[in-house]
Design a protein around this motif. Structure first.
Motif, short mmCIF file in Angstrom:
data_model
loop_
_atom_site.label_atom_id
_atom_site.label_comp_id
_atom_site.label_asym_id
_atom_site.label_seq_id
_atom_site.Cartn_x
_atom_site.Cartn_y
_atom_site.Cartn_z
N ALA A 1 25.20 46.44 32.94
CA ALA A 1 26.05 47.09 31.93
C ALA A 1 26.96 48.12 32.59
O ALA A 1 28.12 48.28 32.20
CB ALA A 1 25.16 47.76 30.88
N ARG B 1 29.78 46.46 34.33
CA ARG B 1 30.81 46.08 33.35
C ARG B 1 31.71 47.28 33.05
O ARG B 1 32.93 47.16 33.00
CB ARG B 1 30.10 45.59 32.07
CG ARG B 1 31.03 45.22 30.98
CD ARG B 1 30.30 44.59 29.80
NE ARG B 1 31.15 44.68 28.64
CZ ARG B 1 30.91 45.43 27.58
NH1 ARG B 1 29.79 46.14 27.51
NH2 ARG B 1 31.74 45.46 26.57
N ALA B 2 31.08 48.45 32.88
CA ALA B 2 31.86 49.66 32.59
C ALA B 2 32.82 49.96 33.74
O ALA B 2 33.99 50.31 33.51
CB ALA B 2 30.92 50.84 32.35
N GLU C 1 36.07 39.53 27.36
CA GLU C 1 34.67 39.24 27.71
C GLU C 1 34.39 37.75 27.61
O GLU C 1 35.07 37.01 26.92
CB GLU C 1 33.74 39.97 26.73
CG GLU C 1 33.77 41.46 26.87
CD GLU C 1 33.25 41.95 28.20
OE1 GLU C 1 32.60 41.18 28.92
OE2 GLU C 1 33.53 43.12 28.56
N LEU D 1 32.99 53.34 27.03
CA LEU D 1 32.82 52.51 28.23
C LEU D 1 33.75 52.96 29.37
O LEU D 1 33.35 53.01 30.53
CB LEU D 1 33.12 51.06 27.86
CG LEU D 1 32.38 49.98 28.62
CD1 LEU D 1 30.88 50.17 28.52
CD2 LEU D 1 32.76 48.60 28.10
N HIS E 1 28.04 53.23 25.68
CA HIS E 1 28.47 52.81 24.34
C HIS E 1 29.85 52.18 24.49
O HIS E 1 30.63 52.58 25.34
CB HIS E 1 28.56 54.01 23.39
CG HIS E 1 27.26 54.72 23.23
ND1 HIS E 1 26.22 54.19 22.51
CD2 HIS E 1 26.82 55.90 23.72
CE1 HIS E 1 25.19 55.02 22.55
NE2 HIS E 1 25.52 56.07 23.29
N GLU E 2 30.14 51.22 23.60
CA GLU E 2 31.42 50.52 23.71
C GLU E 2 32.60 51.50 23.68
O GLU E 2 33.55 51.36 24.43
CB GLU E 2 31.58 49.51 22.56
CG GLU E 2 30.75 48.25 22.75
CD GLU E 2 31.09 47.49 24.04
OE1 GLU E 2 32.29 47.29 24.32
OE2 GLU E 2 30.15 47.11 24.78
N GLU E 3 32.50 52.52 22.81
CA GLU E 3 33.65 53.42 22.65
C GLU E 3 33.84 54.34 23.86
O GLU E 3 34.91 54.89 24.06
CB GLU E 3 33.55 54.23 21.35
CG GLU E 3 32.34 55.15 21.24
CD GLU E 3 31.09 54.43 20.75
OE1 GLU E 3 31.08 53.18 20.74
OE2 GLU E 3 30.12 55.12 20.39
#
Lengths: 354, 593
Positions: B412, B415-416, B432, B353, B349-351
């Motif tokens: 993904a 990216r994290a 990004e 990451l 999740h973005e929060e």
């Protein structure tokens, strides 16, 4: 199923072989470790008493200590090897959780080992310093036992492994577990009691040449053995009731084998205690040595009981390959024959006094 | 991913393994060769009817016992403990594949202990023949211990046939087994002499000291010479990738080899001085320096052997981070975190990451990288990388740098991990959308070169080079330095990278001025219809206040995605965007009206 439990690896032969070897090596390790603990404790005690005979006894026990450490470690290695083959996925996980303490085991053992040699080789020159050295050695042995008990209980309680997420730095202990402290005290008390018996046996053997020293060793050793074995009745009971009820009930009728083993163990312990009160050293030892084997089997029942919800060694995959087992058996036989030959040659010198 | 990771970010498990292993191996080789030395020293004493030599042998046996049984035995246990803490998965595999090898080695360990006790405590009390036989038993037991451990250790470096046909024997008698056994036997005999120098140096009787120093020197020199062909055979037998790392691809191995080489030179020279000169007063410091140089040699050898196995802990089977080679394609497809038993961030999740990236770092990078520690510090390695550069770097980790495992996770997760390293560890901005492809030379530099080189280093190394020479160099980097992997980028990318490297050597002021002049043109041609710099209806500088060069440059690649997509994309070549960036940066600093 607890998702944290790692997947086990494949065995080369059926788990029963490893179980048999574990059940042979671990009690031998225990006997040596108990003797080591007893020697360190009684050598310290005798040195603190300070009489001439006591000093001589302290020195004699100091001489035995490095040998006992060497063989206790050696047999510990074998036991730990076979434990890792069957229960490695539990054992490695719990070891990582308490990595700092676990790694400290060989490091502090190294200090104790050298201290024991110093205590032996420089016994006369050390004077009062000897007490501190012996006390340090004993303290390290007790600390090592504490770390082992932590690991051996933590590996059985995967629900406690979540402590890792709060502390991944390897300083988790299993002190919060209900069974940890009674188990530690049970093993240390039993170990010291057996150590006392070893000293008494040593005294019986030494008494042929030095009756005064022999009698003192027998007296101190048997006092320790009987006193701590009496105490063990209480600690053992505490340990029993601290076990999860499903495990405890195995000894009280839920498992026929476990119940019989438990009864045999209690009987042997009481018989050895009775012989101890009568100062029948050899008879006590004859009863107590099989008792250590029975206690090892009981300990294994406890382990299986804890792990029963997650794991059974029968489920381990086997990719059969028997020739390495043969290599081990042949080497073991040749090794034992060589050892017997060397010890006979050594005994010959001692007998002939060359 | 099967086991928890003992996480000490400032120290790293690898360093602990190395310290304990090097100490143990230095003693355990002595435990093998030293046993044979005792037998021959005793025989020399008996033949020469020398009580002094026999007394020397007895006192050396005491030193030997205290060194090998106590320190050697316990550090051996310590290695077992530390590898099971740092590499539990690999330890488990080695224990299960070779359990009866370990068990057989335990038998020899037991025989060794009893033999050396009997040997020492019966010295002078047993008949010569039997006593020497006990010495031989000790040596043979110790050598067979080496025989067994050697097979298992070499399996980790070169599993060979085992990978196709797994069995105890195919793994044990691997391609490196025999050369390694011979090499280690020679080293063990060399160490017998090296350790004996310490005892001979303390002999009070001058004649015995000279005699036994000469005797010990022969052990060192003969074994030294014998170890050379064995070492060459050993080197020739290891897998080609490991050989390439030793030959130059790995900077850490180069440092270890250099230390090893000079320690061997020092060892040979000092031994010759001891043997030929037999100096009385200098014998103790010389013996100590020989001892230390032997220790450095052993450390360099063990370090190189371990490092040459990278990216694997068991070559061709398991990577250093405990991930099996066979699992990687599945993990890259489906993701690592959902199947990693000890990971808590099962979904991205973005929060969270950053937390997911941190876990990925722990499970995949920490096996080799510390955070701020002395060993392979990730902060130093990634200092020069921007976020897009890190993203590109993670995609080609193993291809660009063979000794690093591939990133075993999906995009993904990559990216994290990039967010954790760039933002979490380096404290840089993460923007990004700015990809590598078609990006500027700087971005390429950061993703391809910055792990090893900072800009200043490259600037000084290419000072005086023209663009053609730099461009040609990029075609074959390994020709410039065997340690560098070749650059696999396209012709365009090589051109951009060459331009960037050329620009590093341009006078900064002039370059800025040039950039600003051209940048002003670009600004006027593309932006001025909607923006002023300051004041007016839609000033640009307040919008980019606090932005650094990198962020501005990245924004120029994605104008149509900024501010709700109201701006058109900037259709300009990368060089124009670079110039515009320089102009805006200078304007921020008050350089333009």
């Amino acid at each position: 199923m607890n998702p944290l439990i790692p997947t086990p690896d494949t065995l080369p032969v059926s788990w029963g072989y490893f179980q048999s070897l574990l059940m042979l090596m671990f009690p031998l390790h225990l006997l040596l470790m108990n003797a080591m603990l007893g020697c360190a404790a009684l050598s310290l005690y005798a040195l603190m008493k300070g009489g001439e005979t006591d000093k001589r006894l302290a020195h004699e026990l100091a001489k035995a200590l490095p040998f006992l450490i060497a063989f206790a470690i050696n047999f510990g290695v074998a036991a730990l090897l076979f434990l890792q083959v069957i229960y490695g996925n539990f054992f490695y996980a719990s070891s990582v959780l308490m990595a700092v303490f676990w790694l400290s085991v060989p490091l502090i053992l190294l200090i104790a080992y050298y201290a024991a040699y110093l205590y032996d080789f420089r016994f006369a020159a050390l004077e009062a310093g000897g007490k501190w050295l012996a006390a340090m050695v004993l303290a390290i042995f007790l600390a090592v036992a504490f770390f082992f008990t932590n690991n051996m209980t933590l590996m059985l309680e995967p629900h406690r492994w979540t402590a890792y997420f709060r502390n991944p730095g390897g300083t988790v202990l299993n002190a919060g577990s209900a069974a940890m402290w009674p188990r530690y005290l049970h093993f240390v008390t039993g170990g010291l009691a057996m150590g006392g018996l070893f000293v008494a046996l040593y005294g019986r053997f030494k008494g042929r040449r030095d009756p005064e020293l022999g009698a003192r060793a027998v007296g101190l050793g048997m006092n320790l053995f009987t006193g701590l074995t009496l105490l063990q009745i209480l600690i053992g009971l505490w340990f029993l009731v601290s076990l999860p009820s499903t495990v405890m009930r195995l000894f009280l009728g839920d498992s026929g084998t476990a119940t019989v083993l438990f009864a045999v163990g209690v009987t042997l312990a009481l018989a050895a205690l009775g012989a101890g009160f009568k100062r029948r050293v050899v008879l006590s030892a004859t009863l107590a040595i099989p008792l250590v084997f029975v206690m090892t089997f009981l300990r294994d029942v406890v382990r299986s009981g804890y792990l029963e919800p997650f794991f059974s060694p029968e489920t381990l995959r086997v990719a059969p390959e028997y020739s390495p087992l043969l290599l081990f058996v042949v080497t073991l036989m040749a090794g034992v024959a060589t050892i017997v030959w060397m010890l006979r040659k050594t005994a010959l010198i001692n007998r002939n006094g060359v | 991913m099967n086991y928890p990771v003992w996480y000490l970010p400032g120290i790293g498990g690898g360093l602990l393994v190395a310290i304990i292993a090097i100490v143990h191996v230095f003693i355990s080789h002595f435990a093998v060769g030293g046993g044979l030395y005792l037998v021959f020293a005793e025989r020399k004493g008996i033949r020469e009817k020398s009580r002094a030599i026999l007394e020397f042998t007895r006192s050396h046996a005491k030193f030997f016992l205290l060194m090998t049984v106590v320190a050697g035995g316990v550090t051996g246990v310590a290695i077992w403990f530390i590898i099971s803490l740092v590499h539990p998965g690999a330890t488990s595999l080695l224990i299960h594949i070779f359990v009866f090898g370990w068990a057989t080695e335990w038998v020899f360990f037991l025989v060794e202990i009893i033999a050396i006790f009997v040997y020492f405590y019966t010295f002078g009390k047993m008949d010569d023949r039997t006593h020497q036989a006990i010495g031989w038993i000790y040596f043979l037991a110790a050598w067979f211990s080496l025989f067994l451990i050697n097979g298992i250790i070499d399996f980790m470096l070169a599993p060979g046939f085992w990978l196709e046909h797994p069995s105890f024997w195919s793994g044990f008698f691997n391609p490196v087994f025999w050369p390694s056994l011979l090499f280690r036997t020679a080293v063990a005999c060399m160490f017998a002499g090296v350790y004996a120098f310490l005892t001979t140096a303390f002999l009070k009787d001058e004649a015995t000291r000279r005699s036994m120093t000469g005797f010990s020197g022969k052990w060192v020199l003969v074994s030294y010479v014998a170890a050379i062909p064995c070492g060459i055979w050993y080197y020739a037998s290891i897998p080609s990738q490991a050989r390439a790392l030793i030959a130059g691809s790995s900077p850490t191995i180069q440092r270890a080899l250099l230390a090893g080489f000079w320690s061997l030179v020092v060892l040979a020279v000092l031994t010759l001085i001891l043997v030929i000169g037999k100096p009385a007063r200098l014998s103790r410091p010389l013996a100590l320096f020989v001892f230390l140089s032997a220790f450095v040699f052993m450390g360099a050898f063990e370090w190189s052997r371990e490092a040459a196995r990278r990216p694997y802990v068991i070559n061709g089977l398991m990577y250093s981070n405990g991930i099996l080679l066979a699992e990687v394609p599945m993990l890259q497809r489906s993701g690592f975190l959902p199947v990693a038993r000890w990971a808590t961030q099962k979904e991205l999740h973005e929060e969270s990451l950053m937390d997911a990236g941190r876990e990925l770092f722990i499970f995949q990078c920490y096996a080799c990288h510390t955070i701020g520690g002395v060993n392979n510090d990730i902060l130093a390695r990634t200092k020069g990388m921007s976020y897009p550069a890190m993203r590109g770097y993670l995609r080609k980790l193993h291809e660009n740098r063979y000794f690093m495992p591939p990133f075993a996770g999906n995009d993904a997760e990559a990216r994290a991990l990039a967010v954790f390293i760039v933002k979490g560890l380096q404290g840089k901005e993460v923007a990004e959308g700015a990809g590598i492809s078609g990006g500027a030379g700087r971005t390429l530099f950061e993703s391809e070169c910055a792990a090893c080189h900072d800009e200043e280093h490259i600037r000084s190394r290419t000072a005086g080079w023209d663009r053609a020479r730099i461009r040609k160099g990029l075609d074959k980097l390994s020709a410039l330095n065997p340690g560098m992997p070749d650059f696999s980028g396209s012709e365009d990318e090589k051109g951009l990278l060459a331009d960037f490297i050329v620009s590093l050597n341009r006078p900064q002021k002039g370059a800025s001025a040039a950039g600003r002049d051209h940048g002003e043109e670009v600004f006027e041609a593309n932006c001025s219809m909607c923006h002023t710099l300051r004041g007016g209806g839609n000033p640009l500088l307040p919008k980019v206040a606090g932005w650094d060069r990198q962020r501005i440059r990245q924004a120029l690649d994605m104008l149509d995605k900024l501010r709700g997509g109201v701006m058109p994309p900037l259709n300009a070549p990368p060089a124009d965007k670079d110039a515009l960036t320089a102009f805006l940066v200078a304007a921020q600093q008050g350089g333009s009206k």
